[in-house]
Enzyme design. Structure first.
Site, PDB file in Angstrom:
ATOM      1  N   GLU A 151     -99.286  37.685  -0.296  1.00 18.34           N
ATOM      2  CA  GLU A 151     -99.240  39.033  -0.575  1.00 18.34           C
ATOM      3  C   GLU A 151    -100.731  39.720  -0.446  1.00 18.34           C
ATOM      4  OE1 GLU A 151     -97.046  39.675  -3.888  1.00 18.34           O
ATOM      5  OE2 GLU A 151     -97.945  41.670  -4.611  1.00 18.34           O
ATOM      6  N   ASP A 162     -96.059  36.900  -4.185  1.00 18.61           N
ATOM      7  CA  ASP A 162     -96.215  36.443  -5.691  1.00 18.61           C
ATOM      8  C   ASP A 162     -94.673  36.386  -5.934  1.00 18.61           C
ATOM      9  OD1 ASP A 162     -98.541  37.157  -6.164  1.00 18.61           O
ATOM     10  OD2 ASP A 162     -98.607  39.340  -6.756  1.00 18.61           O
ATOM     11  N   TYR A 206     -99.995  33.099 -12.951  1.00 12.71           N
ATOM     12  CA  TYR A 206     -99.458  34.369 -12.670  1.00 12.71           C
ATOM     13  C   TYR A 206     -99.241  35.314 -14.016  1.00 12.71           C
ATOM     14  CZ  TYR A 206     -96.934  38.160 -10.193  1.00 12.71           C
ATOM     15  OH  TYR A 206     -96.573  39.178  -9.525  1.00 12.71           O
TER      16      TYR A 206
END
Lengths: 680, 90
Positions: A33, A129, A335
């Site tokens: 990403e 992600d 995350y």
């Protein structure tokens, strides 16, 4: 799909061995990403990876399990939604399509490079992600560049540590259905269609009332959020305080003093009766002692962490998310966009705690093998936790990292213990009471000292004990209006009302600021925000219920319980129905007129003439735009068309704040020496 | 694809809020002051219970309080200046 301004592919720039590969198998293309994530993936898979620059696009090349790989970073979304319905008076807009971000030349080059590498590759791995937005980014790149003719796999990871990335690439996921991408793409469609249709309705309403084409916008989730702020503002502005008296007594029991609280008093008669208690004797009707154990707080999910960061450091939710993302990209934390309050054993508690022990000596005192967890779960990611990697950090990055690390360690700590007492006394017609608390074991507070336990000492007593009322205190007080929302409490409201997602809520609040609908840390609605909210509140188009219903439908797509086309159809039907029932509002038009007269409220910076005021954007009755200082009245004309934004720097000639329109940065001061230099 | 086909409601004359002069969708007050007047009416019973005061005294006391909303203060200012209590029963 056509792409204007595409770049010519310079195949010669690639080393022949790099392209054809010395490996017999054709290479794997890995789509990350962001650049930092791409670099970490390449490093995890092959420590001797090489960085290439193809048409200025970074590509990381290496070998993994004897297969060549390319890791190419996207730059967030490379595709956006667009409609060909250009007439602003036409709505609803239901005809939309995904197109590349054509205004961005880098994106065009990036897509050309991606397409070329896709053609050469045997398989594609989407390593964006692991959430709705990430999967939408990766899915769109693959879909619109012919990637689905290849084997497409998905990498799932929650941290960018070497260990987890290797594990993820050793167990890549294969997919029949891309449910997260379906949910993400449908959310984008719905938000775009609602956003553009409602914004056009709003602009059309103003245009017909004022004759002006004012650029206004509102979104499907922004609408109910703004209406909630408007409702709060209305409550505050129409608030009438109610009088009452706080009532406390100082009592004495077995020679020890204690302060007891009585009920709030509502009238002067009650106050008089309360005052007459002085010198009288009351009796203990209830006494209790207990030991309360307070469990460690749950591991952080994003919302809890954003609220805590705001409470402790005053950092706005969107700022904290940006910092957390940096920490994630440096592989320091997991995350951050997660709803989960759970920490599965697979993250390897022991290993993390051992590594953290180098910085946090408190890890030596943990007493649980498993962490305390909260009820909320997230199928994509665990709660936010430190990976155990230690890097030098400072400022806000350190503050947030430290909070995450301490919270994590705290979940393995013993409970805090508080000795509590409660006493109830009857005196005349009044029930009086007091609470006592003493911290006997700090427990997890040793490592996570960000919670306050208020200690208060009260004597022991028995039922029937006499209490001498030594003094009576009554204080006239008035009820207060509800507090203004802060970005943090508004985020909490959005969460409890299930509108927006964990990833979008902070940005939605930020957008309301950017559009000039709200201002201040203790959020106030602006005149413009008030007009817009009043209109939508009055016309009942974007209700909380409708928004929540759509959110549930979107969630059902993610879990395979609803088909995107069904949800899209349902949303379009809602939109058409709602627009049919629009009520015109003369009041809104009038409010907008007032707003136009008062200036938009949008500041472009400090006034260089008086040094005190702000240069506010105004729109004249004739539709001309200009800046005017709200203190000294200094003014400057502005271009009539185009989006104007502060350039965040001052003119080096005259000190006026510079303004940006598209790629053009200019000084608005008509007397600026720079304009004379240019004309000369 | 549709177009908002209904013409805009023509501006209705004399539908002005007596407090601020803004357009009012209904009655003598605009939305803001209608909401404020309703709160003002509802609030009296608490002040009457507490201090046993008249409505005029109530208005004076509420006007002084910093907790009182700005729209309420505007309604009170209008009532005091015009001696017109009719908007309270709106």
């Amino acid at each position: 799909m056509s792409r204007a301004g595409g770049v010519a592919w310079s195949a010669h720039r690639l080393d022949a061995a790099e392209v054809a590969g010395s490996n017999p198998a054709r290479p794997t293309l890995i789509i990350a990403e962001k650049n930092d994530a791409a670099k970490r993936i390449a490093f995890a898979l092959d420590r001797s990876y090489k960085k290439l620059a193809l048409e200025g696009v970074p590509v990381y090349v290496g070998s993994w399990n004897s297969t060549k790989f390319y890791v190419i970073p996207a730059r967030g979304h490379l595709y956006t939604l667009k409609t060909d319905v250009g007439d602003l008076s036409l709505f609803p807009v239901l005809d939309v399509e995904w197109v590349p971000l054509e205004d961005d030349r880098y994106v065009i080059k990036l897509l050309e490079v991606m397409k070329k590498l896709l053609r050469e590759s045997e398989q594609v791995v989407i390593a964006c992600d692991y959430d709705i937005e990430g999967e939408t980014i990766g899915f769109n790149i693959v879909k619109y560049n012919g990637g689905f003719e290849k084997v497409v796999k998905r990498a799932k990871f929650s941290t960018l540590t070497v260990e987890e990335l290797k594990h993820s690439f050793n167990s890549l996921l294969t997919r029949d259905k891309w449910l997260m991408a379906d949910a993400g793409r449908t959310r984008h469609y719905i938000d775009f269609m609602w956003g553009i249709s409602l914004s056009r309705l709003l602009m059309e309403e103003v245009r017909r009332g004022t004759g002006k084409r004012l650029s206004l916008s509102i979104g499907r989730v922004q609408g109910p959020t703004l209406i909630e702020i408007y409702n709060r503002e209305s409550e505050i502005n129409s608030y009438v305080p109610k009088p009452y008296w706080k009532f406390k007594v100082i009592g004495e029991i077995k020679g020890e003093e204690l302060e007891l609280s009585g009920p709030n008093l509502r009238s002067l008669e009650e106050v008089q009766r309360a005052k007459e208690l002085k010198g009288k004797i009351g009796k203990v009707t209830f006494f209790d002692k207990s030991m309360e154990e307070i469990k460690p707080p749950y591991p952080f999910n994003l919302s809890d962490l954003q609220k805590e960061v705001y409470r402790l450091f005053g950092i706005q939710p969107w700022e904290s998310l940006a910092i957390l993302e940096k920490l994630y990209l440096r592989a320091l934390i997991s995350y951050p966009r997660t709803s989960s309050q759970k920490l599965p054993p697979a993250i390897n508690y022991k290993s993390i705690l051992t590594k953290l022990g180098q910085r946090y000596k408190e890890t030596a005192n943990i007493s649980r093998s498993y962490p305390v967890e909260g009820p909320m779960d997230d199928p994509a990611h665990p709660a936010i936790y430190p990976t155990g990697e230690l890097q030098p950090l400072s400022g806000t990055e350190f503050k947030l990292y430290d909070l995450v690390a301490r919270r994590f360690i705290g979940t393995f700590y013993r409970n805090a213990k508080v000795a509590k007492k409660y006493i109830k006394v009857r005196a005349d017609v009044f029930d009086l009471e007091a609470d006592g608390a003493a911290l006997v074991d700090r427990g997890w507070l040793e490592v996570y000292p960000f919670k306050e336990i208020r200690e208060k000492s009260i004597p022991d007593a028995s039922v029937g004990d006499k209490v001498l009322i030594k003094d009576v205190k009554v204080e006239l007080t008035y009820t207060k209006p509800p507090s203004r929302y802060t970005p943090s409490s508004l985020l909490e409201w959005m969460e409890s009302n299930e509108i927006g997602t964990k990833a979008t809520r902070a940005d939605i609040i930020k957008t309301l600021y950017k559009r000039g609908y709200i201002k201040g840390n203790r959020i106030e609605i602006t005149e413009l925000g008030f007009s817009v909210a009043r209109y939508f509140s009055f016309s009942q188009i974007i209700t909380l219920e409708m928004t929540r219903k759509l959110e549930n439908s979107l969630e059902n797509i993610e879990f395979g319980k609803a088909h995107p086309s069904y949800v899209l159809g349902e949303s379009a039907r809602f939109l058409i129905e709602e627009l049919k029932n629009v009520k015109h509002s003369e009041e809104m038009v009038e409010l907008t007129r007032k707003y136009l007269a008062a200036g938009t409220g949008e500041s472009f910076g400090k006034c260089p003439v008086c040094g005190k005021g702000e240069l506010i954007l105004h729109i004249s009755q004739a539709g001309k735009r200009y800046l005017k200082c709200n203190v000294c009245g200094a003014s400057a004309p502005l271009p009539r068309k185009g989006k104007l934004v502060p350039a965040k720097k001052n003119c080096s000639y005259c000190g006026w704040p510079m303004i940006k329109r598209g790629g053009w940065v200019f000084c608005p001061n008509p007397e600026c020496p720079s304009s004379k230099i240019k004309s000369a | 694809m549709g177009v908002l086909s209904e013409p805009g409601v023509p501006k209705q004359q004399n539908k002005k809020c007596v407090v601020c002069g803004s357009y009012s969708e209904e009655g003598l007050l605009c939305f803001k002051h209608r909401t404020a007047a309703k709160s003002l009416t509802e609030g009296y019973k608490y002040w009457k219970e507490a201090f046993n005061i008249s409505f005029n005294e109530y208005l004076k006391e509420v006007r002084k309080r910093p907790e009182t909303g700005v729209w309420v203060k505007e309604v009170i200012d209008y009532i005091v200046a015009s001696n017109d209590l009719s908007i309270i029963s709106e």
